[in-house]
Design a protein around this motif. Structure first.
Motif: not given
Length: 297
Positions: A177-182, A185-193
């Motif tokens: 969860a912390e990994f995905l939040l960071d 924050d850095a790459l953009g909340p809408d970046r597909p993953a």
């Protein structure tokens, strides 16, 4: 060098990829390598015995542990074994040795000693996750495990903000969860993953979505082995002046400089640190110019 080209009695190192889930994925080449080994160096000897049992194999090889904690002390002895003509097979718990697993140190030592190195390829969580992700796979990079400390992890993500290749990471379930939040924050909340859990195992799960949504999903930590695939930044021209104008507009509307830089860096794919330095220099130059004008008046 083909495995068939080795001479009898010639010492060598064999990197043997093991199944990342179902033992039925093991190749016949893996079984042959384990049976022909003089020494098997295993990341976890208990996992090796379990694999041998599932494959219906019995080995007469000397089995030794080889993991992060004893790599340095164990490597010289294994090299001596190879120089004495023995076949050393290296296996990790799952996947390919050296890929975020023990192996690199032994490979390097074997090469420096003039020992031949070969491999029995096997399943890879990196390639499997890429294949099922649905994200672009023509160009990709493997980042492995990012630093555990939040500050260091965030700095790594910031450095990757402009990376155009699809990125593959490993992460522990309790830090996901912390990994995905960071990352959001850095790459953009809408970046597909894509989060891949327990690949090739009975409870395999592949969850796709924007980083922010995946971070919400991971609030309840999933169990098992985790591989994360994140789409690269959109390709953009390095138009620094346009980006600086956009930063200036945001700052004029009341946004803090650091926040404005972060927003524009995410939107453009430009490097955040460099954009901040350019924006700071532009602001300093603008202030100096205004001061000079006032003196002239």
């Amino acid at each position: 060098m083909s495995r068939a080209a080795f001479n009898p009695g010639e010492g060598r190192l064999v990197l043997a990829g093991t199944p990342i889930g179902d033992a039925a994925d093991a190749s016949s080449a893996l079984g042959q390598a384990l049976l022909s080994a003089d020494v098997i160096a295993a990341e976890d000897t208990r996992q090796l015995q379990l694999l041998l049992h599932r494959l219906g194999l019995a080995t007469e090889a000397r089995v030794v542990s080889y993991f992060e904690g004893n790599e340095a002390s164990r490597t010289p002895g294994l090299v001596e074994d190879m120089l004495a003509g023995k076949v050393v097979v290296l296996v990790t718990d799952a996947g390919m040795p050296s890929v975020s697993d023990p192996g690199y140190r032994l490979v390097l030592a074997a090469i420096e000693a003039g020992v031949r190195v070969t491999a029995v390829p096997g399943p890879s969580a990196v390639l499997t996750a890429l294949a099922v992700s649905g994200l672009p796979v023509d160009r990709f990079c493997f980042e492995g495990f990012l630093p555990r400390k939040p500050g260091e992890r965030r700095r790594r993500f910031e450095a990757l903000a402009g990376e155009e290749r699809t990125m593959v990471f490993f992460e522990a379930p309790h830090r996901l969860a912390e990994f995905l939040l960071d990352a959001a924050d850095a790459l953009g909340p809408d970046r597909p993953a894509v989060v891949c859990r327990e690949l090739t195992k009975p409870y395999e799960q592949v969850v796709r979505g924007p980083l922010a949504e995946l971070a919400d999903w991971a609030t309840e930590p999933p169990r098992g082995e985790i591989t994360v695939v994140i789409q690269g930044a959109p390709r953009v021209a390095d138009d620094w002046q346009t980006a600086l104008d956009q930063v200036r507009t945001l700052v004029a509307s009341g946004t803090r400089l650091s926040e404005a830089v972060a927003d524009i860096a995410r939107a453009t794919g430009l490097r955040r640190k460099e954009l901040y330095e350019r924006a700071l220099a532009a602001r300093t130059a603008h202030a100096a110019g205004r001061a000079a004008d006032q003196e002239d008046r």
